[in-house]
Write an enzyme that holds these catalytic residues in place. Structure first.
Site, PDB file in Angstrom:
ATOM      1  NE  ARG A   1      -8.392   8.795   6.295  1.00 29.53           N
ATOM      2  CZ  ARG A   1      -8.000  10.014   5.931  1.00 29.53           C
ATOM      3  NH1 ARG A   1      -8.392  10.525   4.792  1.00 29.53           N
ATOM      4  NH2 ARG A   1      -7.191  10.720   6.700  1.00 29.53           N
TER       5      ARG A   1
ATOM      6  CE1 TYR B   1      -3.079   3.104   0.932  1.00 29.25           C
ATOM      7  CE2 TYR B   1      -1.557   3.409   2.761  1.00 29.25           C
ATOM      8  CZ  TYR B   1      -2.578   3.879   1.959  1.00 29.25           C
ATOM      9  OH  TYR B   1      -3.088   5.130   2.182  1.00 29.25           O
TER      10      TYR B   1
ATOM     11  NE  ARG C   1       1.275  13.210  11.641  1.00 31.68           N
ATOM     12  CZ  ARG C   1       1.477  13.876  10.502  1.00 31.68           C
ATOM     13  NH1 ARG C   1       2.526  14.642  10.367  1.00 31.68           N
ATOM     14  NH2 ARG C   1       0.623  13.739   9.495  1.00 31.68           N
TER      15      ARG C   1
END
Length: 455
Positions: free
Chosen positions: A266, A209, A256
């Site tokens: 998400r 990804y 982060r």
């Protein structure tokens, strides 16, 4: 329903800065040490060496003195593209416009093309049966003078509505630039389509990804650098190192941004890792799970740190000063961000950011490979000092830090900014001043936005 893993590309994610108010974070200063957190069972590490001038050390080729692109010398189409660049990017606009020669225009167009692709991917009002073919075919729109998309609801929709201007300037580029941009756009579109509704399960899929949304950016930029002949061919040919440059930045941002991504539905942390610490990824934000959450965080940071040796090798090959600055600054921001996040419960409670003054110092210091090595050394030592003896990943973290130390410790005296001419130093000071003004404006705007939301 499973949380979405819709792609957020490297150009969309940026390393954030903290507002000027509030207590300082426990971060060591780049020079002269700083506060260190001594954990039980962890021995103290040596302090970071201070760079000093090294006679005969290699010098980077200095950039032109003007850090910003002279807009009045551009044609109407390019002026429009640079306006879109400044409207859609807070972090990339300044560094792109500091690049040398025709490379500046190529990277500007590269950015806008990927921003347009990203806008299509982000727009949740576009049905999948329409979006997937668009992502697969988007690279072909670069050669269709009239193609544009007027149905987007995204805030950056102007890059789709006026895509004919962007595609025209793309076709005005040298063919060697066009081939790179079109190829990366095609591969990224295919990757985005793959991860539209796919969850990031394994660490291999996490790497895949990140490759699609960031590694490909690093590969594309590297090929542009070599195509411009400002850098040697090996920079563009070594795709493994270029991929690591992107993965290090993207993983840092994903780590982060845990809480922000959770609030927006998400999920980007790999299930293979977080499932060892919680039943659901969202459970890590619960106060009763904070200890396990921090252990999961530390494992992911350790994973990201494995890219640092590749980053240092990549940067050591660069010879053009503007390209070096463009590449090095985000990387040192990333290592500072990881140091701030490591073993930090705040990642699950709010936003962890590096401060403006710290960011400007990093921008001023990251001007040659020895200085970057010193910065990397500083922040991995800071991480080392915070490793809990009971952390499940502690041995792996110590091992990867040892490998970074081996690359960062110089065999002789380190180079420093003192190698550069007074003219270049004046330009660097001007860039820092502009950066400080820019960061101050961003922080003020952010505060006003937050205050407005609270009211």
């Amino acid at each position: 329903m499973a949380a979405s893993t819709k792609a957020v590309s490297l150009f969309k994610r940026t390393l954030a800065l903290s507002p000027p108010r509030g207590p300082p974070r426990a971060l060591g200063r780049l020079r002269g040490g700083g506060r260190r957190v001594q954990q039980r069972g962890v021995s103290a590490a040596p302090s970071v060496p201070t760079p000093v001038a090294a006679p005969g050390a290699p010098r980077l080729q200095p950039p032109a003195c003007t850090p910003l692109c002279p807009q009045d010398s551009l044609g109407r189409g390019l002026r429009t593209c640079y306006r879109y660049l400044n409207q859609t990017s807070r972090s990339f606009a300044a560094v792109i416009q500091a690049l040398d020669g025709e490379l500046r225009h190529a990277v500007c167009i590269f950015y806008l093309v990927l921003r347009a692709l990203d806008t299509i991917e982000d727009d949740m009002t576009i049905s999948l049966d329409v979006k997937v073919p668009m992502l697969h075919e988007f690279h072909s729109y670069l050669y269709q003078p009239e193609w544009k998309y007027m149905e987007s609801k995204e805030k950056d929709r102007q890059v789709l509505e006026d895509f004919p201007t962007i595609s025209m300037e793309f076709r005005n580029l040298s063919k060697v630039y066009q081939d790179v941009i079109s190829d990366i756009c095609h591969k990224m579109g295919v990757g985005m389509a793959e991860f539209l509704e796919k969850k990031v399960d394994s660490q291999h899929e996490w790497d895949k990804y990140c490759h699609y949304v960031a590694g490909l950016v690093g590969i594309g930029l590297s090929r542009l650098f070599s195509a411009s002949e400002l850098e040697d061919p090996v920079v563009g040919q070594d795709t493994e190192l270029a991929n690591s440059m992107g993965l290090f930045l993207q993983k840092t941002n994903i780590i982060r941004d845990y809480l922000e991504d959770q609030l927006e539905g998400r999920e980007f942390w790999p299930r293979e890792v977080w499932s060892r610490y919680a039943k659901k990824l969202s459970d890590l934000a619960k106060p009763e799970n904070i200890d396990m959450a921090v252990q999961c965080l530390n494992e992911l940071i350790t994973n990201a740190l494995h890219h640092v040796p590749d980053v240092l090798t990549y940067l050591s090959r660069l010879k053009n000063q503007s390209v070096f600055n463009f590449c090095a600054i985000p990387q040192v921001m990333a290592i500072a961000t990881l140091a701030a996040c490591y073993n930090n419960k705040q990642v699950f409670r709010g936003v962890v950011k590096i401060r403006k003054g710290q960011a400007v110092t990093l921008m001023m210091d990251a001007t040659n490979i020895q200085a970057v090595k010193a910065i990397m050394y500083q922040y991995v030592e800071e991480i080392y000092q915070k490793i809990p003896s009971t952390d499940p990943s502690s041995n792996k973290t110590q091992q990867v830090i040892a490998s970074i130390r081996a690359m960062s410790l110089p065999g002789g005296p380190m180079a420093s900014r003192h190698h550069y001419s007074p003219i270049y130093l004046s330009c660097a000071m001007l860039l820092a001043a502009l950066s400080w003004q820019y960061l101050s404006t961003i922080s003020k705007a952010t505060e006003e936005y937050v205050q407005a939301g609270e009211n």
